[in-house]
Design an enzyme around this catalytic site. Structure first.
Site, PDB file in Angstrom:
ATOM      1  N   THR A  97      16.866   5.211  38.628  1.00  0.00           N
ATOM      2  CA  THR A  97      15.809   6.156  39.011  1.00  0.00           C
ATOM      3  C   THR A  97      16.388   7.123  40.037  1.00  0.00           C
ATOM      4  O   THR A  97      16.861   6.690  41.093  1.00  0.00           O
ATOM      5  CB  THR A  97      14.618   5.388  39.611  1.00  0.00           C
ATOM      6  OG1 THR A  97      14.202   4.409  38.661  1.00  0.00           O
ATOM      7  CG2 THR A  97      13.468   6.323  39.936  1.00  0.00           C
ATOM      8  N   LYS A 144      10.286   2.850  47.516  1.00  0.00           N
ATOM      9  CA  LYS A 144      11.373   3.831  47.697  1.00  0.00           C
ATOM     10  C   LYS A 144      11.243   4.990  46.702  1.00  0.00           C
ATOM     11  O   LYS A 144      11.622   6.115  46.996  1.00  0.00           O
ATOM     12  CB  LYS A 144      12.746   3.162  47.627  1.00  0.00           C
ATOM     13  CG  LYS A 144      13.106   2.463  46.324  1.00  0.00           C
ATOM     14  CD  LYS A 144      14.163   3.185  45.535  1.00  0.00           C
ATOM     15  CE  LYS A 144      14.594   2.395  44.313  1.00  0.00           C
ATOM     16  NZ  LYS A 144      15.005   3.196  43.193  1.00  0.00           N
ATOM     17  N   ASN A 179       5.590   6.098  38.339  1.00  0.00           N
ATOM     18  CA  ASN A 179       5.492   5.167  39.476  1.00  0.00           C
ATOM     19  C   ASN A 179       4.534   5.705  40.540  1.00  0.00           C
ATOM     20  O   ASN A 179       3.800   4.935  41.164  1.00  0.00           O
ATOM     21  CB  ASN A 179       6.876   4.908  40.075  1.00  0.00           C
ATOM     22  CG  ASN A 179       7.613   3.818  39.309  1.00  0.00           C
ATOM     23  OD1 ASN A 179       7.101   3.305  38.310  1.00  0.00           O
ATOM     24  ND2 ASN A 179       8.798   3.463  39.759  1.00  0.00           N
ATOM     25  N   GLY A 239      -5.826  -5.681  47.048  1.00  0.00           N
ATOM     26  CA  GLY A 239      -5.025  -6.775  47.592  1.00  0.00           C
ATOM     27  C   GLY A 239      -4.064  -6.307  48.659  1.00  0.00           C
ATOM     28  O   GLY A 239      -4.338  -5.379  49.417  1.00  0.00           O
ATOM     29  N   CYS A 254      11.164  -0.816  43.840  1.00  0.00           N
ATOM     30  CA  CYS A 254      10.926   0.455  43.141  1.00  0.00           C
ATOM     31  C   CYS A 254       9.841   1.323  43.770  1.00  0.00           C
ATOM     32  O   CYS A 254      10.143   2.368  44.337  1.00  0.00           O
ATOM     33  CB  CYS A 254      10.612   0.193  41.673  1.00  0.00           C
ATOM     34  SG  CYS A 254      12.064  -0.369  40.772  1.00  0.00           S
ATOM     35  N   GLU A 271      14.361   3.938  33.098  1.00  0.00           N
ATOM     36  CA  GLU A 271      13.971   2.576  32.724  1.00  0.00           C
ATOM     37  C   GLU A 271      12.581   2.281  33.292  1.00  0.00           C
ATOM     38  O   GLU A 271      12.309   2.562  34.443  1.00  0.00           O
ATOM     39  CB  GLU A 271      15.008   1.598  33.314  1.00  0.00           C
ATOM     40  CG  GLU A 271      14.711   0.151  33.043  1.00  0.00           C
ATOM     41  CD  GLU A 271      14.563  -0.123  31.550  1.00  0.00           C
ATOM     42  OE1 GLU A 271      15.511   0.116  30.800  1.00  0.00           O
ATOM     43  OE2 GLU A 271      13.465  -0.572  31.136  1.00  0.00           O
ATOM     44  N   PHE A 272      11.730   1.704  32.447  1.00  0.00           N
ATOM     45  CA  PHE A 272      10.351   1.413  32.882  1.00  0.00           C
ATOM     46  C   PHE A 272      10.068  -0.081  32.941  1.00  0.00           C
ATOM     47  O   PHE A 272       8.908  -0.468  33.087  1.00  0.00           O
ATOM     48  CB  PHE A 272       9.354   2.076  31.925  1.00  0.00           C
ATOM     49  CG  PHE A 272       9.483   3.571  31.868  1.00  0.00           C
ATOM     50  CD1 PHE A 272       8.924   4.373  32.862  1.00  0.00           C
ATOM     51  CD2 PHE A 272      10.199   4.189  30.850  1.00  0.00           C
ATOM     52  CE1 PHE A 272       9.054   5.762  32.825  1.00  0.00           C
ATOM     53  CE2 PHE A 272      10.340   5.573  30.805  1.00  0.00           C
ATOM     54  CZ  PHE A 272       9.767   6.361  31.795  1.00  0.00           C
ATOM     55  N   LEU A 273      11.108  -0.920  32.803  1.00  0.00           N
ATOM     56  CA  LEU A 273      10.808  -2.354  32.728  1.00  0.00           C
ATOM     57  C   LEU A 273      10.106  -2.838  33.989  1.00  0.00           C
ATOM     58  O   LEU A 273      10.304  -2.305  35.081  1.00  0.00           O
ATOM     59  CB  LEU A 273      12.073  -3.178  32.465  1.00  0.00           C
ATOM     60  CG  LEU A 273      13.162  -3.311  33.526  1.00  0.00           C
ATOM     61  CD1 LEU A 273      12.811  -4.281  34.638  1.00  0.00           C
ATOM     62  CD2 LEU A 273      14.444  -3.765  32.873  1.00  0.00           C
ATOM     63  N   ARG A 274       9.261  -3.853  33.796  1.00  0.00           N
ATOM     64  CA  ARG A 274       8.604  -4.488  34.946  1.00  0.00           C
ATOM     65  C   ARG A 274       9.336  -5.776  35.253  1.00  0.00           C
ATOM     66  O   ARG A 274       9.598  -6.566  34.342  1.00  0.00           O
ATOM     67  CB  ARG A 274       7.141  -4.828  34.606  1.00  0.00           C
ATOM     68  CG  ARG A 274       6.268  -3.626  34.294  1.00  0.00           C
ATOM     69  CD  ARG A 274       5.048  -4.058  33.525  1.00  0.00           C
ATOM     70  NE  ARG A 274       5.421  -4.719  32.280  1.00  0.00           N
ATOM     71  CZ  ARG A 274       4.593  -5.443  31.518  1.00  0.00           C
ATOM     72  NH1 ARG A 274       3.334  -5.619  31.894  1.00  0.00           N
ATOM     73  NH2 ARG A 274       5.003  -6.007  30.398  1.00  0.00           N
TER      74      ARG A 274
HETATM   75  P1  NAD Z   1      20.222  -4.027  41.469  1.00  0.00           P
HETATM   76  O1  NAD Z   1      20.448  -3.807  42.911  1.00  0.00           O
HETATM   77  O2  NAD Z   1      19.573  -5.291  41.009  1.00  0.00           O
HETATM   78  O3  NAD Z   1      21.615  -3.909  40.688  1.00  0.00           O
HETATM   79  C1  NAD Z   1      22.515  -2.885  40.906  1.00  0.00           C
HETATM   80  C2  NAD Z   1      23.896  -3.386  40.474  1.00  0.00           C
HETATM   81  O4  NAD Z   1      24.817  -2.302  40.529  1.00  0.00           O
HETATM   82  C3  NAD Z   1      24.464  -4.470  41.387  1.00  0.00           C
HETATM   83  O5  NAD Z   1      24.856  -5.599  40.618  1.00  0.00           O
HETATM   84  C4  NAD Z   1      25.683  -3.800  42.045  1.00  0.00           C
HETATM   85  O6  NAD Z   1      26.733  -4.699  42.336  1.00  0.00           O
HETATM   86  C5  NAD Z   1      26.065  -2.803  40.968  1.00  0.00           C
HETATM   87  N1  NAD Z   1      26.917  -1.704  41.444  1.00  0.00           N
HETATM   88  C6  NAD Z   1      26.826  -0.989  42.596  1.00  0.00           C
HETATM   89  N2  NAD Z   1      27.812  -0.072  42.640  1.00  0.00           N
HETATM   90  C7  NAD Z   1      28.528  -0.203  41.507  1.00  0.00           C
HETATM   91  C8  NAD Z   1      29.652   0.468  40.968  1.00  0.00           C
HETATM   92  N3  NAD Z   1      30.248   1.476  41.634  1.00  0.00           N
HETATM   93  N4  NAD Z   1      30.130   0.079  39.775  1.00  0.00           N
HETATM   94  C9  NAD Z   1      29.537  -0.930  39.083  1.00  0.00           C
HETATM   95  N5  NAD Z   1      28.467  -1.596  39.544  1.00  0.00           N
HETATM   96  C10 NAD Z   1      27.960  -1.236  40.738  1.00  0.00           C
HETATM   97  O7  NAD Z   1      19.400  -2.770  40.958  1.00  0.00           O
HETATM   98  P2  NAD Z   1      18.208  -2.737  39.875  1.00  0.00           P
HETATM   99  O8  NAD Z   1      16.981  -3.331  40.456  1.00  0.00           O
HETATM  100  O9  NAD Z   1      18.726  -3.220  38.580  1.00  0.00           O
HETATM  101  O10 NAD Z   1      17.957  -1.162  39.792  1.00  0.00           O
HETATM  102  C11 NAD Z   1      18.913  -0.291  39.221  1.00  0.00           C
HETATM  103  C12 NAD Z   1      18.266   1.080  39.065  1.00  0.00           C
HETATM  104  O11 NAD Z   1      17.172   1.003  38.126  1.00  0.00           O
HETATM  105  C13 NAD Z   1      17.633   1.641  40.338  1.00  0.00           C
HETATM  106  O12 NAD Z   1      17.759   3.031  40.330  1.00  0.00           O
HETATM  107  C14 NAD Z   1      16.166   1.259  40.217  1.00  0.00           C
HETATM  108  O13 NAD Z   1      15.333   2.118  40.936  1.00  0.00           O
HETATM  109  C15 NAD Z   1      15.962   1.420  38.723  1.00  0.00           C
HETATM  110  N6  NAD Z   1      14.895   0.593  38.171  1.00  0.00           N
HETATM  111  C16 NAD Z   1      14.736  -0.683  38.579  1.00  0.00           C
HETATM  112  C17 NAD Z   1      13.735  -1.468  38.023  1.00  0.00           C
HETATM  113  C18 NAD Z   1      13.517  -2.876  38.484  1.00  0.00           C
HETATM  114  O14 NAD Z   1      12.480  -3.444  38.110  1.00  0.00           O
HETATM  115  N7  NAD Z   1      14.387  -3.469  39.255  1.00  0.00           N
HETATM  116  C19 NAD Z   1      12.903  -0.940  37.022  1.00  0.00           C
HETATM  117  C20 NAD Z   1      13.116   0.368  36.608  1.00  0.00           C
HETATM  118  C21 NAD Z   1      14.127   1.125  37.180  1.00  0.00           C
END
Ligand code: NAD
Length: 457
Positions: A122, A264, A209, A254, A261, A149-152
């Site tokens: 994002t 931020k 979001n 609640g 997400c 990505e829109f996963l929950r």
């Molecule tokens: P996360 O923190 O769980 O995972 C990020 C991963 O990236 C980590 O494993 C980290 O080691 C790796 N990483 C960092 N720098 C790197 C590099 N240079 N090369 C390779 N790997 C590297 O993050 P997340 O929760 O999966 O979120 C990822 C993105 O997706 C964010 O932008 C978030 O806003 C978005 N997003 C998250 C969700 C969610 O539910 N978590 C849903 C939709 C979108």
């Protein structure tokens, strides 16, 4: 198709495993060597239903592998999904794009001609265009698309396999074609596919979001008004949610939203809108954020009030640490923030969570943790329900009343059945429902609550 998935956190692990499951050859890449070693051994870094089984299946099929090398990734495939984190910058509300940029820079010198970088992280609107410009000098011919990505969390596998929609921001028919091929089984199954320009795709994610966060803060603001007016926000939510233009979902009063997400993302959206001269259009997001954060303090204040004005010498049982049920993620978890604040202010807090004790302990080792609800509630002066795990609906309030020092419940998630808890002798309190807690005889209270809930829970 061959593809890499770079960044194997929540999004990347689910994406990599699901893409391999639908038949693609996938290389997951991360800089965290420990994470890559456990993924290669079939252990997911996160708790998500079905993910371990999916990993085992796809690793065994040979279609999924893991590596720490971007160079290996660039040699392996021409399509690269970028799923690294985009957290809030420490000193501002804007997004920290250093991980996205590090991936692009790390890949650039190794990319094969005709490569496609597909962002899933994002990001602020304009990021794809900025990366394209940057790559144009380093590796001409590489395209950049955005596929938010829109996963929950809690439903990551299900949402990746059957998303409600796919959005791809592209600058060429070729890129659209590649992404249609990647998602062919989903598109065939009827998942709506929106091809837009990259800026629109980037905005779809933060707009979605922001809308959901606004809905949550709206009903929490109504809860505050109900508390002041002596009205019942649960009934109000059900009545306004019955309007099909409004709908009942995300209208559950609640403790507010948390996680990695919504908080931020709305801050980064407001910061980016400011930068591009559209700050006024989303000024309401500051208020959405303030309402949300206030629910944490209001919960602490209510707890203090229920304990006679001071936490000193009080034991509080906290049910829930994860930011939402179905996940062990405690990033910006309202439940954990409240638990830590109570402890800091003098209460002895014992926290239960079905999945998030290890992740919570890593952030707040000063809190006590219990592996079952009974242990958490032993001798408690107050029980706080802070994460709405379905398991907590099955608690037997009569049996639990025997274990506590004082049967007082604050249901900050407003979803336990007040009638059965009251009938079992509990004083039940919840945000936006001041009449629940009026001091009335137990038998009348049961009737009163039944009347308030229309006889149903
Ligand atoms: P996360 O923190 O769980 O995972 C990020 C991963 O990236 C980590 O494993 C980290 O080691 C790796 N990483 C960092 N720098 C790197 C590099 N240079 N090369 C390779 N790997 C590297 O993050 P997340 O929760 O999966 O979120 C990822 C993105 O997706 C964010 O932008 C978030 O806003 C978005 N997003 C998250 C969700 C969610 O539910 N978590 C849903 C939709 C979108």
């Amino acid at each position: 198709m061959r593809m890499t998935v770079i960044g194997t956190g929540y999004v990347g692990t689910a994406h990599a495993a699901c893409m391999a499951d639908i038949g693609h050859q996938v290389l997951g890449v991360d800089i965290d060597a420990d994470r890559i070693a456990s993924l290669a051994a079939g252990r997911a870094p996160i708790h998500e239903d079905g993910l371990d089984e999916l990993l085992a299946r796809t690793l065994a099929s040979g279609r999924l592998r893991f590596s720490t090398s971007l160079a290996e990734g660039a040699a392996f495939a021409r399509t690269h999904f970028v799923c690294v984190g985009t957290p809030q910058l420490p000193d501002s509300k804007a997004a920290d794009l250093r991980y996205v940029d590090a991936v692009v820079d790390g890949l650039a010198s190794h990319l094969r001609p005709g490569s496609l970088i597909v962002g899933k992280s994002t990001v602020p609107v304009g990021t794809a265009a900025r990366i394209s410009e940057r790559l144009a000098d380093m590796t001409p011919g590489t395209e950049v698309a955005w596929n938010p990505e829109f996963l929950r969390e809690g439903a990551a596998v299900q949402d990746t396999m059957r998303p409600e929609r796919l959005v791809v921001g592209v600058t060429s028919r070729h890129a659209e074609g590649v992404l249609r091929a990647v998602y062919a089984p989903m598109i065939l199954a009827g998942v709506p596919f929106f091809a837009t320009d990259p800026a629109t795709a980037e905005l779809v994610k933060v707009a979605a979001n922001s809308f959901l966060a606004t809905k949550i803060s709206f009903i929490n603001a109504m809860a505050e008004v109900c508390d002041a007016a002596g009205a019942d926000v649960s009934l109000l939510a059900r009545a306004i949610g019955a309007d099909s233009r409004i709908g009942p979902r995300f209208l559950e009063p609640g403790l507010g939203f948390g996680g990695s997400c919504f908080p931020k993302d709305i801050r980064a959206f407001a910061a980016r809108a400011e930068e591009i001269g559209a700050g006024e259009a989303v000024v309401f997001l500051h208020e959405v954020d303030r309402i949300n954060t206030r629910q944490r303090q209001r919960t602490v204040d209510r707890a203090r009030g229920l304990l006679g004005g001071s936490f000193t010498g009080c034991r509080i049982a906290v049910l829930g640490a994860a930011f939402k049920p179905g996940s062990d993620d405690v990033r910006d978890s309202p439940a954990l923030v409240v638990a830590a604040t109570l402890q800091q202010q003098g209460a002895a807090v014992r926290v239960h969570d079905p999945e998030a004790i290890d992740t919570a302990r890593a952030v707040h080792p000063e809190l006590a943790y219990a592996l079952d609800v009974d242990k958490a509630c032993e001798d408690a002066d107050l029980v706080l329900h802070l994460t709405n795990w379905p398991q907590y609906q099955d608690i037997d309030p009569a049996a639990l009343a025997e274990l506590v020092r004082s049967p007082v419940l604050f249901d900050a998630r407003n979803c336990l059945d007040p009638r059965s808890w009251s009938a079992a002798g509990w004083a039940v309190h919840a945000p936006g429902r001041p009449r629940l807690s009026q001091a009335i005889p137990a038998e009348d209270q049961v009737d009163r609550v039944a009347a308030l809930t229309g006889g149903a829970s």
